[in-house]
Design a protein around this motif. Sequence first.
Motif, PDB file in Angstrom:
ATOM      1  N   ASP A 220       0.845  89.525  89.183  1.00 19.84           N
ATOM      2  CA  ASP A 220       0.681  90.903  89.647  1.00 19.84           C
ATOM      3  C   ASP A 220       1.990  91.431  90.224  1.00 19.84           C
ATOM      4  O   ASP A 220       2.380  92.579  89.973  1.00 19.84           O
ATOM      5  N   LEU A 221       2.661  90.596  91.020  1.00 21.03           N
ATOM      6  CA  LEU A 221       3.930  90.981  91.620  1.00 21.03           C
ATOM      7  C   LEU A 221       4.941  91.394  90.557  1.00 21.03           C
ATOM      8  O   LEU A 221       5.557  92.473  90.646  1.00 21.03           O
ATOM      9  N   VAL A 222       5.128  90.553  89.549  1.00 15.17           N
ATOM     10  CA  VAL A 222       6.136  90.843  88.529  1.00 15.17           C
ATOM     11  C   VAL A 222       5.729  92.065  87.711  1.00 15.17           C
ATOM     12  O   VAL A 222       6.544  92.946  87.424  1.00 15.17           O
ATOM     13  N   ALA A 223       4.445  92.141  87.346  1.00 16.11           N
ATOM     14  CA  ALA A 223       3.977  93.280  86.551  1.00 16.11           C
ATOM     15  C   ALA A 223       4.143  94.589  87.315  1.00 16.11           C
ATOM     16  O   ALA A 223       4.634  95.591  86.766  1.00 16.11           O
ATOM     17  N   LEU A 224       3.753  94.620  88.582  1.00 19.07           N
ATOM     18  CA  LEU A 224       3.874  95.847  89.368  1.00 19.07           C
ATOM     19  C   LEU A 224       5.339  96.205  89.619  1.00 19.07           C
ATOM     20  O   LEU A 224       5.688  97.393  89.671  1.00 19.07           O
ATOM     21  N   SER A 225       6.187  95.212  89.754  1.00 16.86           N
ATOM     22  CA  SER A 225       7.621  95.482  89.906  1.00 16.86           C
ATOM     23  C   SER A 225       8.161  96.174  88.669  1.00 16.86           C
ATOM     24  O   SER A 225       9.148  96.923  88.740  1.00 16.86           O
ATOM     25  N   GLY A 226       7.507  95.959  87.530  1.00 14.04           N
ATOM     26  CA  GLY A 226       7.901  96.621  86.300  1.00 14.04           C
ATOM     27  C   GLY A 226       7.773  98.128  86.370  1.00 14.04           C
ATOM     28  O   GLY A 226       8.279  98.839  85.487  1.00 14.04           O
ATOM     29  N   ALA A 227       7.121  98.653  87.415  1.00 15.61           N
ATOM     30  CA  ALA A 227       7.109 100.103  87.638  1.00 15.61           C
ATOM     31  C   ALA A 227       8.524 100.641  87.781  1.00 15.61           C
ATOM     32  O   ALA A 227       8.769 101.834  87.570  1.00 15.61           O
ATOM     33  N   HIS A 228       9.467  99.763  88.115  1.00 14.15           N
ATOM     34  CA  HIS A 228      10.860 100.181  88.249  1.00 14.15           C
ATOM     35  C   HIS A 228      11.525 100.418  86.898  1.00 14.15           C
ATOM     36  O   HIS A 228      12.732 100.647  86.840  1.00 14.15           O
TER      37      HIS A 228
ATOM     38  N   ASN B 147      16.673  94.183  81.460  1.00 14.93           N
ATOM     39  CA  ASN B 147      17.783  94.341  82.400  1.00 14.93           C
ATOM     40  C   ASN B 147      17.922  93.108  83.292  1.00 14.93           C
ATOM     41  O   ASN B 147      19.034  92.610  83.522  1.00 14.93           O
ATOM     42  N   LEU B 148      16.801  92.624  83.815  1.00 13.33           N
ATOM     43  CA  LEU B 148      16.857  91.483  84.732  1.00 13.33           C
ATOM     44  C   LEU B 148      17.402  90.242  84.039  1.00 13.33           C
ATOM     45  O   LEU B 148      18.187  89.484  84.630  1.00 13.33           O
ATOM     46  N   VAL B 149      16.992  90.005  82.810  1.00  8.08           N
ATOM     47  CA  VAL B 149      17.488  88.844  82.070  1.00  8.08           C
ATOM     48  C   VAL B 149      19.005  88.923  81.890  1.00  8.08           C
ATOM     49  O   VAL B 149      19.710  87.911  81.898  1.00  8.08           O
ATOM     50  N   GLY B 150      19.537  90.146  81.779  1.00  8.38           N
ATOM     51  CA  GLY B 150      20.979  90.329  81.629  1.00  8.38           C
ATOM     52  C   GLY B 150      21.712  90.510  82.943  1.00  8.38           C
ATOM     53  O   GLY B 150      22.901  90.836  82.945  1.00  8.38           O
ATOM     54  N   GLN B 151      21.019  90.329  84.076  1.00 10.02           N
ATOM     55  CA  GLN B 151      21.579  90.492  85.424  1.00 10.02           C
ATOM     56  C   GLN B 151      21.984  91.953  85.709  1.00 10.02           C
ATOM     57  O   GLN B 151      22.953  92.216  86.408  1.00 10.02           O
ATOM     58  N   PHE B 152      21.201  92.881  85.184  1.00 11.67           N
ATOM     59  CA  PHE B 152      21.419  94.295  85.420  1.00 11.67           C
ATOM     60  C   PHE B 152      20.383  94.867  86.381  1.00 11.67           C
ATOM     61  O   PHE B 152      20.167  96.082  86.394  1.00 11.67           O
ATOM     62  N   GLY B 153      19.718  94.058  87.162  1.00 14.18           N
ATOM     63  CA  GLY B 153      18.757  94.572  88.131  1.00 14.18           C
ATOM     64  C   GLY B 153      19.466  95.371  89.211  1.00 14.18           C
ATOM     65  O   GLY B 153      20.483  94.923  89.758  1.00 14.18           O
TER      66      GLY B 153
ATOM     67  N   ILE C 195       7.704  84.510  83.933  1.00 12.50           N
ATOM     68  CA  ILE C 195       6.910  85.726  83.739  1.00 12.50           C
ATOM     69  C   ILE C 195       7.831  86.879  83.356  1.00 12.50           C
ATOM     70  O   ILE C 195       7.546  87.647  82.426  1.00 12.50           O
ATOM     71  N   THR C 196       8.943  87.002  84.059  1.00  8.71           N
ATOM     72  CA  THR C 196       9.916  88.054  83.744  1.00  8.71           C
ATOM     73  C   THR C 196      10.418  87.910  82.316  1.00  8.71           C
ATOM     74  O   THR C 196      10.520  88.905  81.570  1.00  8.71           O
ATOM     75  N   ALA C 197      10.733  86.673  81.918  1.00  9.26           N
ATOM     76  CA  ALA C 197      11.227  86.439  80.561  1.00  9.26           C
ATOM     77  C   ALA C 197      10.168  86.790  79.521  1.00  9.26           C
ATOM     78  O   ALA C 197      10.481  87.346  78.455  1.00  9.26           O
ATOM     79  N   GLN C 198       8.899  86.491  79.822  1.00 10.94           N
ATOM     80  CA  GLN C 198       7.823  86.841  78.895  1.00 10.94           C
ATOM     81  C   GLN C 198       7.748  88.348  78.699  1.00 10.94           C
ATOM     82  O   GLN C 198       7.648  88.840  77.571  1.00 10.94           O
ATOM     83  N   TYR C 199       7.810  89.107  79.800  1.00 16.31           N
ATOM     84  CA  TYR C 199       7.714  90.567  79.694  1.00 16.31           C
ATOM     85  C   TYR C 199       8.939  91.148  78.995  1.00 16.31           C
ATOM     86  O   TYR C 199       8.837  92.180  78.312  1.00 16.31           O
ATOM     87  N   ALA C 200      10.095  90.531  79.178  1.00  8.16           N
ATOM     88  CA  ALA C 200      11.301  91.001  78.487  1.00  8.16           C
ATOM     89  C   ALA C 200      11.149  90.863  76.977  1.00  8.16           C
ATOM     90  O   ALA C 200      11.646  91.692  76.212  1.00  8.16           O
ATOM     91  N   ARG C 201      10.437  89.814  76.555  1.00  7.87           N
ATOM     92  CA  ARG C 201      10.222  89.589  75.120  1.00  7.87           C
ATOM     93  C   ARG C 201       9.060  90.394  74.574  1.00  7.87           C
ATOM     94  O   ARG C 201       9.048  90.765  73.400  1.00  7.87           O
TER      95      ARG C 201
END
Length: 321
Positions: free
Chosen positions: A186-194, A255-261, A278-284
């Motif tokens: 939930d944390l990672v998914a909701l952070s995706g609001a950014h 962006n996060l995977v590329g260190q552009f956060g 989880i972040t990597a899954q959503y990036a893909r």
Amino acid sequence: MAALLMRVVAAAVAVASVLALGAVAQLSPTFYDGSCPSLQSIVRSGMTSAVQSEPRMGASILRLFFHDCFVNGCDASVLLDDSSTLTGEKNAAPNANSLRGFEVIDAIKSRVEAACPGTVSCADILALAARDGVNLLSGPTWAVPLGRRDTRTASQAAANSNLPSPSSSAATLVSAFASKGLDSRDLVALSGAHTIGSARCASFRSRVYNDSNINAGFATKRRQICQPQSGGSDGNLVPLDAMSSVKFDNGYFRNLVGQFGLLHSDQELFGGGAVDSITAQYARNGGAFARDFVTAMIKMGNISPLTGSNGEIRSNCRKPN
């Protein structure tokens, strides 16, 4: 892509009904079908006008909803103005000079009151407006559980202590979300609001000058906007997602995977920690992100709602009746 989003949203709604917090059984997407059948079209119309006028407003309303729910539940406390008898949450440190969109909610509330006087809570209007803001920026849609009532009080102290900081570590974020019944996904998914919206230099200056887990070229460009290092440009805005700040997609995670956060708290979701996978899954997989975002939004919207005879239906979202 649209068909895929509809499928994942349908699945997410089914999952969310199982994951819902205890009080949610009292909420229902059909709550106003008889008492205010025009509600959803009024909210949609208001948000359409707001987002067409300023696309960033979709992100601003979504942030309002988050900042409401994380402080004593989704009860529209964040909408209350300060008065001689009430200290609201608008001037709490995480909210002052950054929360916006109150006038949009006021305008929608006025139209809802004209159609269905004394019937629909400000808390429910905010929940619907957040959903519509996401969808109008190419994100998913979902059936919002309704039936919340509005609080008569607010807590600036709770806003100061409960809302995560842009400088938060991954561990702090996991703990803050867990305290609200939300897990790491939930944390990672909701952070995706950014993936939509912007941030002020005050929120990320320290990161672009001091963090090591950041793309060097990205940091250099952001420093140019946030000069000098000592401050003075706090209000300057930068898109949270440089790829597509007015399109709700999975660009934030790429962006996060590329260190552009942009925010320190963003990059903490891909910095060698427990939520990296989880972040990597959503990036893909943008579909997986859309599905989990819907599930998390429904769960967050179910945090400690006032229902039944608790609270009230405010006639003006800025003050108790």
